[in-house]
Structures are given as structure tokens and as C-alpha cells.
Design an enzyme around this catalytic site. Structure first.
Site, PDB file in Angstrom:
ATOM      1  N   GLY A 460      30.738  50.509 -74.732  1.00 38.87           N
ATOM      2  CA  GLY A 460      30.159  50.957 -75.977  1.00 38.87           C
ATOM      3  C   GLY A 460      30.728  52.516 -76.069  1.00 38.87           C
ATOM      4  O   GLY A 460      31.010  53.153 -74.938  1.00 38.87           O
ATOM      5  N   GLY A 462      28.966  55.891 -78.130  1.00 40.88           N
ATOM      6  CA  GLY A 462      28.218  56.267 -79.145  1.00 40.88           C
ATOM      7  C   GLY A 462      28.270  57.851 -79.199  1.00 40.88           C
ATOM      8  O   GLY A 462      29.184  58.502 -78.836  1.00 40.88           O
ATOM      9  N   GLY A 465      28.519  59.802 -76.118  1.00 43.90           N
ATOM     10  CA  GLY A 465      29.610  59.521 -74.966  1.00 43.90           C
ATOM     11  C   GLY A 465      29.959  58.019 -74.915  1.00 43.90           C
ATOM     12  O   GLY A 465      29.288  57.370 -75.405  1.00 43.90           O
ATOM     13  N   ASP A 588      17.624  59.645 -83.675  1.00 40.97           N
ATOM     14  CA  ASP A 588      18.809  58.978 -84.094  1.00 40.97           C
ATOM     15  C   ASP A 588      18.552  57.444 -83.960  1.00 40.97           C
ATOM     16  O   ASP A 588      19.207  56.633 -83.291  1.00 40.97           O
ATOM     17  CB  ASP A 588      20.025  59.083 -82.776  1.00 40.97           C
ATOM     18  CG  ASP A 588      21.255  58.931 -83.298  1.00 40.97           C
ATOM     19  OD1 ASP A 588      21.652  58.534 -84.374  1.00 40.97           O
ATOM     20  OD2 ASP A 588      22.318  58.867 -82.405  1.00 40.97           O
TER      21      ASP A 588
END
Ligand code: NAG
Ligand code: NAG
Ligand code: NAG
Length: 761
Positions: A460, A462, A465, A588
């Protein structure tokens, strides 16, 4: 010309005179109640009587001191120091003289030998007074109030004589303290409250003159010892942001004198045949001679743990973790005390009762009242780290190496030194550096490089990082997040990481360790196999973008799963807000940061990271004006960011869980204009047009059964609407949101959320 001017000025003076006379009349009429303020009190003003309505005031006019009438009996007074600008109704008092019971006949006097007496007793009781070199020169000593709220008379002062409040003892000559980021403007005070907890309060004049707790020494009020009597369990009140608590007796016990606060007694005394009542998320302390609460060594299965306690007549119960770790703690002693309920305990406590009582169903199962666990209990989860054993082993290995080295006769000191450095590095590698108890493990870069196969398995990417999958030598699978743009030095990073690692909740991803080496900032999390929520929700969009790494098709989430996910996420955010108060917000919240574990148990990731970000990044983040998405309006309007910003983001996620549609991407079926605002549109469909079906996820619309699901969906949408109110103060707290979803509080009809970013492009 000059004539006009004269006329003008004479009429002007007439006018002034008129005002003056008017005022004079006015003040004569009011003279009895007129407050007199003065800046010092000396022997020539003595005595000072409550009836004079005189108040000492600090030069900056922030503090005032004098006789204050008691709220419920106006003929009784306290002699106190108070905030001058905080209204009487908002508890402005910061210090009280010890002499109480003052009446209108009491007085404050300065005697000829320079003592200050309140009602005949010394005003200050602080000990350094008698030993001080106080002069006997009567005329020079006076009572003054300093800008920081200190009442001073010679060497005696109220700061040395603190009652329940401590003020910032600094030269504050402005009205308020201003925090570094300039967002928070506070009048602050530190108070030891009657509930036994130490708290910092901030004053918010713009919010109905409220004092709000911004920090407290013990986060969870129920962990303050002594709230409830023996065997009773302290439970936080319904709204998590409120600091009130209640006591409950566990099943099989009755309250002493009918009041659980005074403790509980077994309905039947213990005899030969005993059984247990399970109390989820409860912990006690044992008291009595030789009482112990030690974890049984090795990992125990449930029946061994239970049998150990059953056979020991001094065992009052045992704690057990259902996470496969084999955590088993028998409570040996005379009595159980300081019981509290907290999701942070992660344990179930089994309390010993007479066998006949153990048939009853427990009142603490699944925590229905407060916070039901939204994940099914699993017995076979991966083994958590066993740091303590490893550490002991490592110490033994190192000591042995060291001893062997010495015995083999290494004579040269320099070589010893060189070895020492090597050992030190080795110690670092093995995680032997001093870490606070229960802190996260410190990894070296090379360890993580090895664990992630040279950072090859990217899973992943994001905002903070890249994330790599890895496997530790003990076969634990981990997610390794390499942070970028992180501010602060090593110590700061460590401190933050320690806080993050302390957050324990079923619905938060666990942080196991970190690496801060060669400028690298890396976090090591438990690996959540299911991936993030967006992959499940926004299926159309994924395939449209042609997701090249053909991941296996994610299953479709049914209504119950969606509801459970919403509830779990709400509870975890509530826990974060409650645990960290205003200091750490998530900032977030979006489907990408909600991971799904076994049985679709939701786990929030990336919490606490907002604080690690560089300041500039935060600024650019808030400058992303008009970006539709999950950001609350206050990011755009530059209003203070509070926990209510997270509530807004959660509202968007909630709506997306129902609709399966990104709030800022319109599917073909929806007509959209520039003014289209997803929450407003959903509001109209739901509450104006009464066409619930239109907002439901197309993939599971057929599964929707009005009778079975309406109540649940309606609750989710209504809650979302409250979360999405554009004014932060209208949004509920996250604790309240969780209750709304649970259905334990009534949800009133929300207002239609408005389009806050209209006109921006
Ligand atoms: C007190 O007054 C005496 C004279 O009356 C003077 O000599 C002395 O310095 C004074 N002490 C202080 C501490 O002011
Ligand atoms: C005492 O206070 C009054 C004002 O309240 C002031 O006029 C006077 O000078 C003071 N006396 C001394 C000795 O400081
Ligand atoms: C339970 O309470 C005891 C005593 O206060 C404490 O030592 C222990 O760590 C607690 N256990 C858990 C799981 O929180």
C-alpha cells in the site's frame, strides 16, 4: 464660521454635562451595590469588611480577590482569589482562605505588628511564614494581587498555600496563554477535582463560558482508585466525553445498603462448590495479606486457568485473554477492590461465586450497556510478542559471551573497548535498549530490511508513506510503514510512538515496534490480512481504473457487516478521542484507513500520525481548499480543528458504507451538477422523498428488507447527517455517535447538511 464652531462646542459641552449629571444620578442610586476595586490593601484601609463590596484587582485585571458570597447563602462568604473575567456562574475561584464560615461581621485586618488576620486567624497558613525574615516595619507591608493570580503579603502568598487549583506560574501579562500553533487560546488551570483526578481545564468564553477538561492525569476516570467499594465495578457514563462514572455490582452480588458505591457482597458465601461469572473487560485489584496478581507462566488454556483458581481457596477469580496468548492471572487474596470496566484491559475477568449462582447470566457479557465488542471472539489469533522471555534470554546470552571473552584472557583494553561497542550494537539489535515497560520494540534498519525481503512486497501507499509486508524471525506477519516527511528528533519520535503503542482497542491496528535509525522513520504494525474498506465498497471504480495487480475479488459486505464496521470504527475513534482528549486527533479518517481483519472486524490504521507530520505539510493539507472528500469545513475556513473534524470525516464514511459510492465521485445513475453535495442529496432522498432504496448500495439493494434493515439503515443515515453538520458544535461527540449507532440514545431529526465548499473551484 467661528460662530458656528462656538455654538457647536457649547452645545457639545452641554451634552457632556448632561451625560455627567445623568451618570451621577445613576451612580448614587446604585452606590450600595457598587463594586470598588483597588490595587493594594494596607493598614490604613484596615479593616476590610464583606459589606464594603471591595475587591483587590491585579494590575492586568485578570484576577480579583475579596469576600465572595456563597452561591446558596448570600450572608456567608469565602475570602478568595478568582478569575476576574470568568463569570461567577462558571466557577472562577482559584484559591480560598482556610478560614471558612465567614459572615458579614467578619473582617480582614492588618495588625500593628504586621500580621494579616482573617476573622482573627492568619490569612495564610504556609509554613515558611514564621521562619521568614519578615520585617516588622508596619507601614511598608501591604496585600497585593499579582498578574499571575498570586495574593501576596510580605513573604506569605497564596501560591505557597494552594487549595485545589494551580495556575501557570509565569509572567503572563496578556489576558491569555496562547499555544504554539496559535489555534488554542486558553485561560488555564490545574485542579485536583473532588473525583480524585488531577485535571487541566481551559476556559472557552465563546462557547457559553464553559470550562473544558483538556488533560487529566488518569485518562479513564474509572481507573482512579476508590470510586466504588469492594467488588463493585466502576463504569464510565453513557457519553464518553463526560467524566461521570457509576458503580455496578456483578451478577451474583448485592449492593451494600442498596448502594453499589459502598461495595457489594456475594449473595451466597463461598462454599466447597464454586463456579465463575464472566465479566468482560473488567479488572480488579486484590487486597489482603499475601495477595498476588501474577500472570501464570507459559501460555495457559482456559480450562487450566480456571482449574488453577477453582482449587485454590484463596483465589477470588482470574483474568483471561481470549486472544490466543494464554494470558492467565489468578487473583489471590482476601477481597477484590477498585473494579473498573475499560476496553483497554482486553481481558475477561472470571469472578468466583457459589456454583448455584454461576448459572445466572452475567451483566457484563459483551458489554451491552456501554460498549459491546463488535468483533467475534476468536481463540486462534497469532501469538503476540513475548518480549520479556526473549529479553531474559538475550541478557543471559550476552552475559555468557562477555564472561567467556574475559576468561579467555583478552589482555588489551582497547580490544575490550572495541568488543564493548560491538556488544552495545548487538544489544540494540536484540531490542535490549532501555524501553519503558510495555513500550514498543525498537527494530534496527537491517532487521526490517531482512523481514521485508529488502522492502520488496509493497502492499500500500498512503499519505504517510509506503507500506510493505514482512515477516519477523518469530513468524509474526507485520505491515512495515516507511514514513516520509516526519518532523522532530529521535526523542520526540520515540515519545509519540510510545503513545501510539499504548492505545489498545479491538478496533485499532496494533503498533508493535518502530525503527529510528540513519534518519529513517519506520513503524511496524500487526498485519491485517483483509485489506482496506475502500476495496470492498467501491468495486465499480476499482475495475474502471483497471486495477492491474489483479487482487482476488473482495466479497460483498452485507448490511449487518456494514453496521458492525460502522459501530467498531465509531467506538475506536471515541476511544482515541477519550484517551487523548484534544491532543491527538486522527485527522485522516477515510475508507483507506479502515482495515478489515478476520470476520471483517474493522481496525483503524494511521491514528496518531497526524502529529508526526511536518508543520508545512499540515499547512498545505489545510490549503487544499474545496477538495471534496472527508475533510471537515473547518479545514477550509481555518477555524480551530477539534475532535469534531474527525466526526465529520466519519459521517462521510458512514454514508459511503450505506451507498457504496465515493462521496466525490458520481455514478452514472445519479444526475450531478456543480452544486451537487452528496450528504445533501442523500438527506433529500431519505427524509424528503422517502426513497431510501435510491441511496442504498446497488450491489446489495436486493438484500435490503425493509422490515429487517430499515431501522439499522435509518440509524446509520441519521447519525451520518448529524456528523456532517457544517458547524462543529452541532455535531455530536464520537462517544455519542457510537451510542446513536447502537440505538441506546434517541436520534432527533437532523438538519440538512449544507454545501460548505460551494463557490470554490
Ligand atoms: C525597618 O525600619 C527601621 C527603622 O524604623 C529600618 O532601620 C529598617 O531598615 C527597616 N527594615 C526594613 C526591612 O525595611
Ligand atoms: C495605603 O493605601 C492607600 C490607597 O488605598 C494609599 O493612598 C496609601 O498611600 C497606602 N499607604 C501606605 C503606607 O502604603
Ligand atoms: C489489572 O489491575 C492490576 C492492578 O491494578 C494491574 O497491575 C494490571 O495490569 C491490570 N490488568 C490489565 C489487563 O489491565
Amino acid at each position: 464660521m467661528s460662530l458656528t464652531l462656538t455654538t457647536f462646542s457649547s452645545s457639545f459641552f452641554f451634552f457632556i454635562n448632561f451625560i455627567f449629571i445623568f451618570n451621577l444620578h445613576h451612580s448614587i442610586a446604585q452606590s450600595q451595590n457598587q463594586r470598588v476595586t483597588f490595587s493594594s490593601f494596607n493598614s490604613s484601609d484596615s479593616p476590610w469588611l464583606p459589606t464594603q463590596n471591595k475587591f483587590l484587582i491585579s494590575p492586568n485585571r485578570n484576577f480579583t480577590a475579596g469576600f465572595f458570597p456563597l452561591p446558596n447563602s448570600p450572608n456567608h462568604f469565602t475570602f478568595s482569589v478568582s478569575f476576574a473575567k470568568v463569570p461567577q456562574s462558571s466557577n472562577p475561584i482559584v484559591w480560598n482562605a482556610t478560614s471558612t464560615n465567614l459572615t458579614s461581621k467578619s473582617s480582614l485586618q492588618i495588625t500593628t505588628n504586621n500580621q494579616i488576620l482573617l476573622n482573627g486567624l492568619p490569612l495564610f497558613v504556609n509554613p515558611n511564614r514564621s521562619s521568614s525574615s519578615q520585617s516588622n516595619n508596619a507601614s511598608t507591608i501591604q496585600l497585593v494581587l499579582t498578574d499571575d493570580g498570586n495574593l501576596k503579603f510580605g513573604d506569605s502568598n497564596s501560591f505557597d498555600d494552594a487549595t485545589n487549583t494551580i495556575l501557570p506560574n509565569q509572567d503572563v501579562n496578556s489576558t491569555e496563554l496562547v499555544s504554539n500553533n496559535g489555534r488554542f487560546k486558553f485561560v488555564r488551570k490545574l485542579v485536583l477535582d473532588d473525583d480524585g483526578n488531577l485535571k487541566i481545564y481551559s476556559f472557552y468564553p465563546e462557547e457559553k463560558n464553559q470550562w473544558k477538561v483538556v488533560w487529566r492525569a488518569i485518562w479513564e476516570m474509572c481507573r482512579v482508585k476508590g470510586r466504588c467499594g469492594s467488588y463493585a465495578i466502576c463504569v464510565p457514563s453513557d457519553d464518553l466525553n463526560v467524566t461521570t462514572t457509576s458503580c455496578f455490582c456483578p451478577t451474583g452480588f448485592t449492593a451494600n445498603n442498596g448502594v453499589p458505591d459502598r461495595g457489594c457482597t456475594r449473595k451466597k458465601p463461598l462454599s466447597k462448590n464454586t463456579g465463575f461469572i464472566r465479566l468482560d473487560y473488567v479488572n480488579y485489584t486484590v487486597s489482603g495479606d499475601g495477595s498476588t496478581m501474577n500472570q501464570l507462566s507459559g501460555s495457559q488454556n482456559f480450562s487450566v486457568c480456571e482449574a488453577t483458581c477453582k482449587t485454590n481457596p484463596n483465589c477470588l477469580g482470574f483474568g483471561f485473554k481470549y486472544d490466543g496468548s494464554g494470558f492467565c492471572v489468578p487473583l489471590i487474596g482476601k477481597e477484590l477492590q477498585y473494579g473498573y470496566w475499560s476496553p483497554g484491559t482486553e481481558t475477561a475477568l472470571f469472578i468466583k461465586v457459589d456454583e448455584s449462582e454461576s448459572e445466572e447470566s452475567s451483566n457484563f457479557i459483551g458489554l451491552t450497556e456501554v460498549m459491546q465488542t463488535s468483533c467475534p471472539v476468536r481463540i486462534s489469533l497469532p501469538q503476540p510478542p513475548k518480549d520479556s522471555n526473549a529479553t531474559t534470554r538475550n541478557i543471559i546470552i550476552i552475559c555468557t559471551l562477555f564472561a567467556a571473552e574475559l576468561i579467555s584472557g583478552v589482555a588489551f583494553f582497547w580490544s575490550f573497548l572495541k568488543r564493548y561497542i560491538k556488544y552495545r550494537d548487538m544489544a540494540t539489535t536484540l531490542g535490549l535498549e532501555l524501553l519503558p515497560a510495555g513500550g514498543p520494540k525498537r527494530f534496527t534498519y537491517s532487521e526490517l530490511k531482512a523481514a521485508t525481503n529488502d522492502f520488496s512486497n509493497l502492499i500500500g501507499r498512503g499519505g504517510f508513506g509506503a507500506v510493505y509486508r514482512g515477516e519477523l524471525p518469530d513468524h509474526r506477519v507485520v505491515a512495515v510503514k516507511v514514513l516520509k516527511n516526519v518532523s522532530g528528533g529521535d526523542a520526540e519520535f520515540w515519545a509519540e510512538v510510545t503513545i501510539i503503542a499504548r492505545m489498545h482497542h479491538l478496533n485499532l491496528v496494533r503498533l508493535w515496534g518502530f525503527c529510528a535509525e540513519k534518519g529513517q522513520r519506520i513503524l511496524v504494525y500487526e498485519y491485517i490480512p483483509g485489506g482496506s474498506l475502500d476495496k470492498y465498497l467501491f468495486r465499480l471504480n476499482n475495475s474502471r481504473k483497471g486495477d492491474s495487480n489483479t487482487q482476488q475479488e473482495k466479497p460483498i459486505l452485507d448490511w449487518n457487516m456494514r453496521y458492525r464496521i460502522a459501530l467498531g470504527v465509531a467506538r475506536a475513534i471515541a476511544y482515541l478521542h477519550e484517551e487523548c482528549l484534544e491532543w491527538v486527533l486522527h485527522c485522516d479518517i477515510k475508507p483507506e484507513n479502515i482495515l478489515l481483519g478476520d470476520d471483517f472486524c474493522p481496525k483503524i490504521s494511521d491514528f496518531g500520525l497526524a502529529k508526526l507530520r511536518k508543520k508545512e505539510d499540515m499547512v498545505t493539507m489545510s490549503k487544499r481548499r474545496g477538495t471534496p472528500g472527508y475533510m471537515a469545513p473547518e479545514w477550509i475556513t481555518a477555524d480551530p480543528i477539534t475532535s469534531k473534524a474527525d466526526v465529520y470525516s466519519f459521517g462521510m464514511v458512514l454514508l459511503e458504507l450505506v451507498s457504496g459510492v465515493r462521496n466525490f465521485e458520481s455514478p452514472q445513475s445519479m444526475v450531478r451538477s456543480d452544486e451537487w453535495y452528496f450528504p445533501g442529496w442523500a438527506f433529500d432522498k431519505m427524509f424528503k422523498e422517502m426513497r431510501v432504496e435510491d441511496i442504498l448500495d446497488g450491489h446489495i439493494r436486493e438484500m435490503y428488507d425493509t422490515r429487517a434493515h430499515f431501522e439499522m439503515v435509518n440509524r446509520m443515515v441519521k447519525t451520518a447527517m448529524w456528523c456532517l453538520q457544517d458547524r462543529p458544535e452541532l455535531r455530536p461527540t464520537m462517544g455519542k455517535v457510537a451510542k446513536m449507532l447502537e440505538g441506546t440514545v434517541e436520534i432527533t431529526d437532523p438538519k440538512k447538511p449544507t454545501v460548505f465548499f460551494l463557490g470554490e473551484e
